[in-house]
Design a protein around this motif. Structure first.
Motif, PDB file in Angstrom:
ATOM      1  N   ASN A  97     -13.083  31.643  73.066  1.00  0.00           N
ATOM      2  CA  ASN A  97     -13.260  32.598  71.349  1.00  0.00           C
ATOM      3  C   ASN A  97     -12.418  32.234  70.468  1.00  0.00           C
ATOM      4  OD1 ASN A  97     -14.572  34.458  72.895  1.00  0.00           O
ATOM      5  ND2 ASN A  97     -13.136  35.792  74.374  1.00  0.00           N
ATOM      6  N   ALA A  98     -11.162  31.618  70.711  1.00  0.00           N
ATOM      7  CA  ALA A  98     -10.009  30.974  69.953  1.00  0.00           C
ATOM      8  C   ALA A  98     -11.053  30.385  68.894  1.00  0.00           C
ATOM      9  CB  ALA A  98      -8.995  31.148  70.543  1.00  0.00           C
ATOM     10  N   VAL A  99     -11.342  29.052  69.249  1.00  0.00           N
ATOM     11  CA  VAL A  99     -11.930  28.074  68.897  1.00  0.00           C
ATOM     12  C   VAL A  99     -13.048  28.604  68.036  1.00  0.00           C
ATOM     13  CG1 VAL A  99     -13.081  25.889  69.225  1.00  0.00           C
ATOM     14  CG2 VAL A  99     -11.447  25.877  70.963  1.00  0.00           C
ATOM     15  N   ASP A 103     -11.771  27.653  64.542  1.00  0.00           N
ATOM     16  CA  ASP A 103     -12.311  26.128  64.127  1.00  0.00           C
ATOM     17  C   ASP A 103     -14.018  26.036  64.600  1.00  0.00           C
ATOM     18  OD1 ASP A 103     -12.727  23.084  63.686  1.00  0.00           O
ATOM     19  OD2 ASP A 103     -11.652  22.766  65.558  1.00  0.00           O
ATOM     20  N   VAL A 104     -14.636  26.539  64.921  1.00  0.00           N
ATOM     21  CA  VAL A 104     -16.144  26.822  65.247  1.00  0.00           C
ATOM     22  C   VAL A 104     -17.094  25.859  64.602  1.00  0.00           C
ATOM     23  CG1 VAL A 104     -16.812  27.550  62.957  1.00  0.00           C
ATOM     24  CG2 VAL A 104     -18.071  27.892  64.970  1.00  0.00           C
ATOM     25  N   ASP A 105     -16.454  25.024  63.831  1.00  0.00           N
ATOM     26  CA  ASP A 105     -16.909  23.773  63.609  1.00  0.00           C
ATOM     27  C   ASP A 105     -16.252  22.308  63.423  1.00  0.00           C
ATOM     28  OD1 ASP A 105     -14.918  23.235  61.359  1.00  0.00           O
ATOM     29  OD2 ASP A 105     -15.953  23.921  59.690  1.00  0.00           O
ATOM     30  N   GLY A 106     -15.306  22.231  64.099  1.00  0.00           N
ATOM     31  CA  GLY A 106     -15.125  20.958  64.840  1.00  0.00           C
ATOM     32  C   GLY A 106     -13.904  20.581  63.329  1.00  0.00           C
ATOM     33  N   ARG A 120      -5.733  23.681  70.543  1.00  0.00           N
ATOM     34  CA  ARG A 120      -6.505  23.113  71.600  1.00  0.00           C
ATOM     35  C   ARG A 120      -5.717  22.161  72.506  1.00  0.00           C
ATOM     36  NH1 ARG A 120     -11.997  22.147  70.300  1.00  0.00           N
ATOM     37  NH2 ARG A 120     -12.831  22.127  68.528  1.00  0.00           N
ATOM     38  N   LYS A 121      -4.036  22.334  72.073  1.00  0.00           N
ATOM     39  CA  LYS A 121      -3.029  21.567  73.057  1.00  0.00           C
ATOM     40  C   LYS A 121      -1.765  22.650  73.237  1.00  0.00           C
ATOM     41  CE  LYS A 121      -3.780  16.872  71.148  1.00  0.00           C
ATOM     42  NZ  LYS A 121      -2.744  15.834  70.891  1.00  0.00           N
ATOM     43  N   THR A 122      -0.732  23.348  72.665  1.00  0.00           N
ATOM     44  CA  THR A 122      -0.118  24.603  73.021  1.00  0.00           C
ATOM     45  C   THR A 122      -0.362  25.440  73.600  1.00  0.00           C
ATOM     46  OG1 THR A 122       0.888  23.132  70.917  1.00  0.00           O
ATOM     47  CG2 THR A 122       1.811  25.134  71.677  1.00  0.00           C
TER      48      THR A 122
END
Length: 239
Positions: A97-99, A103-106, A120-122
């Motif tokens: 959901n957060a992505v 950042d839906v388009d990456g 994506r990491k922390t």
């Protein structure tokens, strides 16, 4: 015992210990609590993973798949885990959901690299480490920057970080991989001595620092994984 005092005592206790001894004691030390090894399955990761497999194949290993890694890294992760017989590799991915929200388009990494690392990491790592009292990293002093003065044991918010390979050199790592006939990350031979996410990692020339290919063209040198008071935060010089 306060974490600061515990860390100081362990650094004194292991000031002359080799990496295997530090790793073994970290996994068995009741005062340190429950420990996981966090591995990128990158260029040098197989050294620490092999040491772990020699001690306890059931020890938890956390692999963070940012969903932007090289295909070679994903394949290598499976190859190494199988080769070493690791039985508790936990593949962690960012919150779906957060992505989709952030950042839906990456392309977030193009606008804000720190925000992308946080997404994506922390945050995923912070969630994965819930329930653990500390974690083992593969950071080394020779990598420079904020890592140049790394201790074996360090206080990290409410957790402890253990860095068994902190005093190892690049030559030490290569010799260990050769001596134990361990599989090498396929991208190393293609000019990638330090490997992160595909959009933010480039080849490195012979005369460059091994980490020069990470976030090239920016002042960013670390992904920003750090903890204060048990919460994940972004810091430019964290690890």
């Amino acid at each position: 015992m306060p974490l600061k005092e515990l860390v100081e005592r362990r650094n004194i206790l292991h000031r002359k210990s080799d990496a295997q001894t530090v790793l073994r004691h970290a996994l068995d030390d009741v005062e340190l609590g429950k420990i996981a090894l966090v591995s990128s399955f990158g260029a040098e990761s197989v050294v620490l993973l092999h040491m772990l497999s020699e001690i306890d194949k059931d020890a938890p290993v956390i692999f963070l798949d940012t969903e932007m890694l090289f295909a070679e890294t994903l394949a290598y992760q499976k190859e190494v885990a199988e080769h070493l017989g690791l039985r508790d590799v936990r593949v962690i991915t960012p919150n779906r959901n957060a992505v989709l929200t952030e950042d839906v388009d990456g392309l977030l990494h193009q606008a804000d690299k720190d925000a992308c690392c946080d997404l994506r990491k922390t945050r995923p790592l912070a969630e994965a480490l819930e329930g653990f009292d500390g974690w083992i990293t593969g950071r080394k002093q020779f990598q420079g920057g904020s890592r140049a003065t790394l201790p074996l044991f360090e206080k990290d918010g409410r957790k402890i970080k253990i860095n068994p390979l902190v005093q190892w050199s690049s030559a030490d790592l290569n010799a260990y991989i050769t001596d134990h006939n361990l599989p090498r990350h396929p991208l190393v031979a293609k000019g990638y001595p330090s490997i992160g996410c595909l959009p933010c990692t480039t080849r490195v020339s012979d005369h460059e620092d091994p980490r020069a290919g990470r976030w090239r063209g920016s002042d960013k040198t670390e992904c920003g994984i750090h903890f204060e008071n048990g919460k994940a935060v972004r810091q430019g010089q964290a690890a």
